[in-house]
Design a protein around this motif. Sequence first.
Motif, PDB file in Angstrom:
ATOM      1  N   PRO A  50      18.746  39.664   3.818  1.00 24.94           N
ATOM      2  CA  PRO A  50      19.418  39.177   5.029  1.00 24.94           C
ATOM      3  C   PRO A  50      20.431  38.097   4.699  1.00 24.94           C
ATOM      4  O   PRO A  50      20.183  37.210   3.879  1.00 24.94           O
ATOM      5  CB  PRO A  50      18.272  38.635   5.883  1.00 24.94           C
ATOM      6  N   LEU A  52      23.004  35.198   6.338  1.00 21.58           N
ATOM      7  CA  LEU A  52      23.395  34.365   7.468  1.00 21.58           C
ATOM      8  C   LEU A  52      24.768  33.774   7.157  1.00 21.58           C
ATOM      9  O   LEU A  52      24.960  33.121   6.134  1.00 21.58           O
ATOM     10  CB  LEU A  52      22.372  33.247   7.682  1.00 21.58           C
ATOM     11  N   LEU A  79      16.751  33.835   3.189  1.00 19.11           N
ATOM     12  CA  LEU A  79      18.060  34.139   3.764  1.00 19.11           C
ATOM     13  C   LEU A  79      19.175  33.790   2.782  1.00 19.11           C
ATOM     14  O   LEU A  79      19.210  32.683   2.227  1.00 19.11           O
ATOM     15  CB  LEU A  79      18.290  33.352   5.060  1.00 19.11           C
ATOM     16  N   ASP A 125      24.116  39.461   8.806  1.00 21.59           N
ATOM     17  CA  ASP A 125      23.066  39.828   9.763  1.00 21.59           C
ATOM     18  C   ASP A 125      23.070  38.925  10.985  1.00 21.59           C
ATOM     19  O   ASP A 125      22.500  39.282  12.013  1.00 21.59           O
ATOM     20  CB  ASP A 125      21.703  39.771   9.069  1.00 21.59           C
ATOM     21  N   LEU A 422      15.728  37.662  11.616  1.00 18.23           N
ATOM     22  CA  LEU A 422      16.348  37.954  10.321  1.00 18.23           C
ATOM     23  C   LEU A 422      15.308  38.060   9.211  1.00 18.23           C
ATOM     24  O   LEU A 422      15.331  38.966   8.383  1.00 18.23           O
ATOM     25  CB  LEU A 422      17.364  36.876   9.951  1.00 18.23           C
ATOM     26  N   GLY A 427      17.046  42.149   6.711  1.00 23.50           N
ATOM     27  CA  GLY A 427      18.459  42.469   6.550  1.00 23.50           C
ATOM     28  C   GLY A 427      18.702  43.838   5.948  1.00 23.50           C
ATOM     29  O   GLY A 427      19.757  44.118   5.387  1.00 23.50           O
TER      30      GLY A 427
END
Length: 433
Positions: A50, A52, A79, A125, A422, A427
């Motif tokens: 994932p 961000l 993340l 994502d 997430l 992701g």
Amino acid sequence: MIAHIYRGLTTAAGPAILWYLRRRLARGKEDPARFAERLGRSTRARPPGPLLWCHGASVGETMAALPLLHRLAMERPELGLLVTSGTMTAAAMLADRLPAGAQHAYIPADRPAWVRRFLDHWRPDAALWMESELWPNLVAETARRDIPMALLNGRLSARSHRNWRRFGRWAAAIIGPFAPILVPDAVQAARFASLGGRDVRVVGNLKAAAMLGEADPAALAAARASIGRRPCWLAVSTHPGEDELVLAAHARLRAGCPDLLLVLVPRHPQRGADVAALAAAAGLPAVLRTGGDAVGPDTAVLVGDTLGEMALYLRLADIVLVAGSFDVGRGGHNPLEPALVGAAILHGPDMANFAGVAERLRQADATLPVADAGSLAAAVARLLADPAERSRRGQAARRVAGEEAGALDRTMEALAPLLDRLSDTGGAVRAGA
């Protein structure tokens, strides 16, 4: 209708936009090694899992995002983090400040083909946008791909709000995809809600949590030693027109206090030589911080024309003028940085960009508003003559800054549902896993 017109114009104007960017490149305002990123191309690989994406326009927005990014890296290590900005200055500031593993990219210019190319490569994502730089094509294409977006530290000046309201449905189409919209105060909440914002929440000002950091001890000691016991005041983030006002006030002050030193930090450091020339023309001998010259007994002005040394400058004086506040319509700059170090704060008549925190500082009796060179000189003279008042206002400012510092916790709490989704999905779809 307006959205279709804008999209059509930015599509057709591709050659003109490219010409404009190349002119910026020739003038040193674009990164030659990474110019392709402004066209949506990237040679850096998208990390697995994932991703961000956090976008901040320039230095102020990206620096405000740094504490959040470090918190995310610590609490959500699963993340990946992509940070975008539009200026070389922001990229340089982020180079050694991003958490380990985070990547920086330049945001593409807002042309549909370049926006799609950027999103096709990175496949974020979720997206976090800082403050108010909302490029219509980028917002629309991100929303079309069902990428969740949140707006952090949302801020619209009164003039920007009026302009947005003229476009009605188009404004709602741009603001509407963001949820939550996190804002510093009730004034901003009302502005975004009136434009169709959903889930608008007041969480405080993220810039209060921005890492002012510690000054380099050796550099700070050297700067203090060169100043010695001379009285000193500071003007930060000045713009053209304000430099002249500040220098005029300083000339008046030195008539009664010949030993007084002004530390003048222009908003754009590349203007340092021009500011020093203005000082010299006003009969105020100046030295540039980048020049490496020590502050001598005849120096009237130290021009702070360096990047990344605001923490040092703010520790040289306990009287600070926050500029960007005299030219009505500019809206002022962040008063929380001097508040964090307990300075007595002065500012001009327009603090619309930070209306909420400026009002709290006023109510706490931490600030003195001034209108022109004469009232600025009078306010500085008053504070120089009264150490007790300086200290009282500085302590009040520090208390307000401490109250604002909870904004980071409240922001993380508001983002938790999005971040949980997430982490749970991994992701996989956009990462191609």
